[in-house]
Write a protein that holds these residues in place. Structure first.
Motif, PDB file in Angstrom:
ATOM      1  N   GLU A  11      85.574  45.557 -45.370  1.00 27.33           N
ATOM      2  CA  GLU A  11      86.235  44.412 -44.760  1.00 27.33           C
ATOM      3  C   GLU A  11      85.257  43.603 -43.909  1.00 27.33           C
ATOM      4  OE1 GLU A  11      88.821  41.556 -43.496  1.00 27.33           O
ATOM      5  OE2 GLU A  11      88.906  42.925 -45.211  1.00 27.33           O
ATOM      6  N   THR A  12      84.371  44.283 -43.183  1.00 27.29           N
ATOM      7  CA  THR A  12      83.376  43.570 -42.371  1.00 27.29           C
ATOM      8  C   THR A  12      82.479  42.704 -43.250  1.00 27.29           C
ATOM      9  OG1 THR A  12      83.349  45.282 -40.656  1.00 27.29           O
ATOM     10  CG2 THR A  12      81.408  43.874 -40.805  1.00 27.29           C
ATOM     11  N   MET A  13      82.040  43.260 -44.354  1.00 29.16           N
ATOM     12  CA  MET A  13      81.167  42.505 -45.250  1.00 29.16           C
ATOM     13  C   MET A  13      81.893  41.326 -45.874  1.00 29.16           C
ATOM     14  SD  MET A  13      78.788  45.428 -47.002  1.00 29.16           S
ATOM     15  CE  MET A  13      77.602  44.201 -47.558  1.00 29.16           C
ATOM     16  N   MET A  18      78.714  38.773 -46.093  1.00 25.22           N
ATOM     17  CA  MET A  18      77.382  39.354 -45.914  1.00 25.22           C
ATOM     18  C   MET A  18      76.563  39.411 -47.194  1.00 25.22           C
ATOM     19  SD  MET A  18      77.927  42.427 -43.166  1.00 25.22           S
ATOM     20  CE  MET A  18      78.250  42.060 -41.433  1.00 25.22           C
ATOM     21  N   ALA A  19      77.203  39.646 -48.321  1.00 24.14           N
ATOM     22  CA  ALA A  19      76.465  39.781 -49.577  1.00 24.14           C
ATOM     23  C   ALA A  19      77.278  39.198 -50.724  1.00 24.14           C
ATOM     24  CB  ALA A  19      76.126  41.240 -49.855  1.00 24.14           C
ATOM     25  N   GLU A  20      76.568  38.580 -51.657  1.00 28.07           N
ATOM     26  CA  GLU A  20      77.203  38.038 -52.849  1.00 28.07           C
ATOM     27  C   GLU A  20      77.111  39.062 -53.981  1.00 28.07           C
ATOM     28  OE1 GLU A  20      78.768  35.228 -52.859  1.00 28.07           O
ATOM     29  OE2 GLU A  20      78.162  34.667 -50.817  1.00 28.07           O
ATOM     30  N   PRO A  21      78.019  38.985 -54.962  1.00 28.99           N
ATOM     31  CA  PRO A  21      77.919  39.893 -56.114  1.00 28.99           C
ATOM     32  C   PRO A  21      76.545  39.762 -56.773  1.00 28.99           C
ATOM     33  CG  PRO A  21      80.021  38.734 -56.123  1.00 28.99           C
ATOM     34  CD  PRO A  21      79.190  38.099 -55.043  1.00 28.99           C
ATOM     35  N   GLY A  22      75.917  40.878 -57.041  1.00 29.01           N
ATOM     36  CA  GLY A  22      74.602  40.852 -57.672  1.00 29.01           C
ATOM     37  C   GLY A  22      73.442  40.854 -56.699  1.00 29.01           C
ATOM     38  N   VAL A 122      68.936  40.055 -49.092  1.00 26.12           N
ATOM     39  CA  VAL A 122      69.690  40.582 -47.958  1.00 26.12           C
ATOM     40  C   VAL A 122      68.982  41.806 -47.385  1.00 26.12           C
ATOM     41  CG1 VAL A 122      71.913  41.466 -47.147  1.00 26.12           C
ATOM     42  CG2 VAL A 122      71.842  39.795 -49.009  1.00 26.12           C
ATOM     43  N   ILE A 123      68.870  41.856 -46.056  1.00 33.16           N
ATOM     44  CA  ILE A 123      68.344  43.022 -45.345  1.00 33.16           C
ATOM     45  C   ILE A 123      69.493  43.587 -44.504  1.00 33.16           C
ATOM     46  CG2 ILE A 123      66.720  43.839 -43.590  1.00 33.16           C
ATOM     47  CD1 ILE A 123      64.938  41.418 -44.368  1.00 33.16           C
ATOM     48  N   ALA A 124      69.754  44.884 -44.637  1.00 38.77           N
ATOM     49  CA  ALA A 124      70.836  45.520 -43.876  1.00 38.77           C
ATOM     50  C   ALA A 124      70.244  46.474 -42.846  1.00 38.77           C
ATOM     51  CB  ALA A 124      71.775  46.277 -44.806  1.00 38.77           C
ATOM     52  N   THR A 125      70.702  46.365 -41.600  1.00 41.96           N
ATOM     53  CA  THR A 125      70.289  47.286 -40.547  1.00 41.96           C
ATOM     54  C   THR A 125      71.512  48.039 -40.022  1.00 41.96           C
ATOM     55  OG1 THR A 125      70.561  45.729 -38.704  1.00 41.96           O
ATOM     56  CG2 THR A 125      68.465  45.676 -39.878  1.00 41.96           C
ATOM     57  N   GLY A 126      71.264  49.164 -39.358  1.00 42.76           N
ATOM     58  CA  GLY A 126      72.347  50.065 -38.974  1.00 42.76           C
ATOM     59  C   GLY A 126      72.958  49.811 -37.614  1.00 42.76           C
ATOM     60  N   HIS A 127      72.829  48.604 -37.068  1.00 45.63           N
ATOM     61  CA  HIS A 127      73.445  48.322 -35.764  1.00 45.63           C
ATOM     62  C   HIS A 127      74.962  48.458 -35.842  1.00 45.63           C
ATOM     63  CE1 HIS A 127      69.510  46.229 -35.374  1.00 45.63           C
ATOM     64  NE2 HIS A 127      69.601  46.676 -34.150  1.00 45.63           N
ATOM     65  N   ILE A 164      71.900  41.485 -42.219  1.00 50.36           N
ATOM     66  CA  ILE A 164      73.317  41.788 -42.037  1.00 50.36           C
ATOM     67  C   ILE A 164      73.470  43.121 -41.306  1.00 50.36           C
ATOM     68  CG2 ILE A 164      73.941  40.487 -44.103  1.00 50.36           C
ATOM     69  CD1 ILE A 164      74.409  43.180 -45.533  1.00 50.36           C
ATOM     70  N   ARG A 165      74.601  43.270 -40.594  1.00 46.33           N
ATOM     71  CA  ARG A 165      74.927  44.510 -39.873  1.00 46.33           C
ATOM     72  C   ARG A 165      76.297  45.011 -40.324  1.00 46.33           C
ATOM     73  NH1 ARG A 165      71.551  40.891 -36.440  1.00 46.33           N
ATOM     74  NH2 ARG A 165      69.681  42.161 -36.171  1.00 46.33           N
ATOM     75  N   PRO A 166      76.379  45.676 -41.467  1.00 52.73           N
ATOM     76  CA  PRO A 166      77.686  46.093 -42.003  1.00 52.73           C
ATOM     77  C   PRO A 166      78.434  47.077 -41.122  1.00 52.73           C
ATOM     78  CG  PRO A 166      76.000  46.124 -43.718  1.00 52.73           C
ATOM     79  CD  PRO A 166      75.287  45.954 -42.419  1.00 52.73           C
ATOM     80  N   LEU A 167      77.739  47.810 -40.237  1.00 58.12           N
ATOM     81  CA  LEU A 167      78.396  48.803 -39.384  1.00 58.12           C
ATOM     82  C   LEU A 167      78.816  48.230 -38.034  1.00 58.12           C
ATOM     83  CD1 LEU A 167      76.015  51.885 -39.930  1.00 58.12           C
ATOM     84  CD2 LEU A 167      78.169  51.384 -41.108  1.00 58.12           C
ATOM     85  N   ILE A 168      78.757  46.936 -37.848  1.00 56.44           N
ATOM     86  CA  ILE A 168      78.952  46.349 -36.527  1.00 56.44           C
ATOM     87  C   ILE A 168      80.363  46.587 -35.990  1.00 56.44           C
ATOM     88  CG2 ILE A 168      79.727  44.040 -37.221  1.00 56.44           C
ATOM     89  CD1 ILE A 168      77.062  44.857 -34.526  1.00 56.44           C
ATOM     90  N   ASP A 169      81.319  46.906 -36.852  1.00 51.39           N
ATOM     91  CA  ASP A 169      82.685  47.199 -36.401  1.00 51.39           C
ATOM     92  C   ASP A 169      82.971  48.699 -36.336  1.00 51.39           C
ATOM     93  OD1 ASP A 169      83.408  44.482 -36.142  1.00 51.39           O
ATOM     94  OD2 ASP A 169      83.787  44.340 -38.295  1.00 51.39           O
ATOM     95  N   CYS A 170      81.945  49.518 -36.553  1.00 51.93           N
ATOM     96  CA  CYS A 170      82.076  50.972 -36.482  1.00 51.93           C
ATOM     97  C   CYS A 170      81.329  51.482 -35.251  1.00 51.93           C
ATOM     98  CB  CYS A 170      81.497  51.634 -37.739  1.00 51.93           C
ATOM     99  SG  CYS A 170      82.176  51.007 -39.291  1.00 51.93           S
TER     100      CYS A 170
END
Length: 440
Positions: A11-13, A18-22, A122-127, A164-170
């Motif tokens: 849901e956050t993404m 945050m990211a497009e398909p592909g 896309v670069i994802a970090t664990g924040h 992007i920070r996909p974990l930002i709501d966790c």
């Protein structure tokens, strides 16, 4: 808990696009719980991922063990790994930045280079949410602007990539619970418990105390504050950008246009102007500068910091960069890298390909492109000296720098404050003005 974390990340993404398909996502994997969780969750969600790890060669060999752990993890998951090892701590000793700030910049530069070289947009970090709460509280303690209260953005453009920070709501507890439930190992960085560092004191001492004694939902309140402030900042940034375009051009503030602006836009304009000159202003300096532009007498000057001066004329305020010509230093620039010199920040890097936009638009008074082979890497910056000559691009022949300034209409009082980029003793760029023809 584990299924809910995956759905929360999904849901956050989606919410932040945050990211497009592909899209291939480059995941920054340190080996700690957060980044290991992130790598697993993005794979579980079906994204094409690659991993990147930078060994800082620190903690008496522990960082090398982290690198080995990440290599084994990626081999087990059949994830392509991009790894590099650098003596970052030793490099930082010659930098004006703290080790933490220098390491952070090196790390993001490494991630950006790997992403661009390998076609990962896309670069994802664990924040995560706890990082967000700590960041907001730390900035409050230090003193910050509304922009600082927005904390860590879920998505941030970075050159041709986005971070992007996909974990930002966790929360941190969520990521550890996910790993425990699936029996997934991770590394523990014991330096994160060293309370000599401000962030660690906030994490292990201040936040637990405030949570137990004042607000059991403190972290939630701080992350909500960041979310609200981030949305309001977008509105204010748009308004401030329009205002700045109306009142600031060619190093001069139009005092009449500035006077007609709202206070919030005036403050943000001062901050933006200071940043253009490599200066970070605290609130009291911003407010004093705003008052000076509004009501300061003609002929008076105001020290903005970092060698940058505001000087009032009747209808304008000139922004002048650098100390006087009495400063005869010549400062070497990191190449590639970042160097503070004479109150400005110089960033040197290599473009692997030509910019997409025309050079006439890409190049600005604060950004220039040179022929890398002609420029070399023996770069320094200094102010003009008697007898300096160069070959301004587009003019033909050589000129004394003094004569060039006269022809360019540079006020005499500003000429000794304009830095020059030197390549092995030759003038490659009169910063903000012409470049040497042989370096074009």
């Amino acid at each position: 808990m584990t299924d809910s974390l995956i759905e929360r990340v999904r849901e956050t993404m989606r919410a932040h696009s945050m990211a497009e398909p592909g899209d291939r996502i480059l995941v920054a994997v340190s080996g700690g719980a957060d980044s290991v969780c992130l790598l697993h969750v993005l794979r579980d969600l079906g994204y094409a991922v690659e991993a990147a790890h930078l060994d800082h060669q620190t903690r008496e060999g522990a960082s090398a063990a982290d690198a080995e752990f990440v290599a084994d993890l990626c081999e087990h998951l059949d994830v392509r790994l991009h790894a590099e090892s650098r003596a970052v701590e030793a490099e930082a000793e010659s930098s004006p930045l703290s080790f933490e700030e220098y390491a952070r910049r090196v790390r993001y530069q490494f991630l950006s280079e790997v992403a661009e070289e390998n076609g990962c947009p896309v670069i994802a970090t664990g924040h995560h949410a706890d990082d967000q709460a700590e960041t907001v509280l730390m900035r409050v303690l230090r003193g910050t602007s509304p922009g600082g209260l927005a904390g860590i953005p879920p998505v941030r453009p970075s050159g041709k990539t986005r971070i992007i920070r996909p974990l930002i709501d966790c929360t941190r507890a969520d990521t550890v619970a996910f790993l425990d439930a699936h029996g997934i190992p991770h590394r523990i960085d014991h330096s994160n418990t060293d309370t000599r560092y401000l962030r660690n004191r906030i994490r292990h001492e201040l936040i637990p105390s405030l949570t137990s004694e004042y607000n059991p939902r403190l972290s939630e309140a701080l992350t909500r504050l960041a979310e609200v402030q981030r949305a309001e900042n977008e509105l204010l940034d748009d308004a401030a950008a329009d205002f700045l375009n109306r009142c600031f051009e060619a190093g001069r503030i139009n005092r009449g246009a500035f006077h007609r602006g709202m206070v919030a836009c005036q403050r943000r304009a001062i901050v933006a102007i200071a940043w253009r000159f490599g200066v970070e202003c605290p609130f009291d300096r911003v407010e004093a500068a705003r008052a000076f532009v509004m009501d300061g007498p003609v002929g008076r000057a105001f020290d903005l910091g970092g060698g940058v001066v505001l000087r009032n004329a009747r209808d304008r305020t000139d922004v002048v960069r650098g100390p006087t010509s009495t400063d005869e230093r010549e400062i070497a620039l990191a190449c590639p890298g970042e160097t503070k010199a004479f109150g400005s920040v110089y960033r040197v890097g290599v473009l692997e390909r030509m910019p997409e936009e025309p050079l006439a638009q890409y190049c600005t008074p604060a950004r220039q492109v040179f022929d890398a082979a002609a420029l070399g890497n023996a770069l320094t910056v200094r102010f003009r000296r008697p007898g300096d000559r160069f070959s301004p691009m587009g003019i033909g022949g050589t000129k004394k720098v003094k004569d060039y300034f006269v022809d360019a209409g540079v006020p005499a009082m500003d000429r000794d404050r304009i830095p020059m980029l030197m390549s092995a003793g030759r003038i490659a760029w009169v910063v903000g003005y012409a470049i040497g023809a042989e370096f074009a």
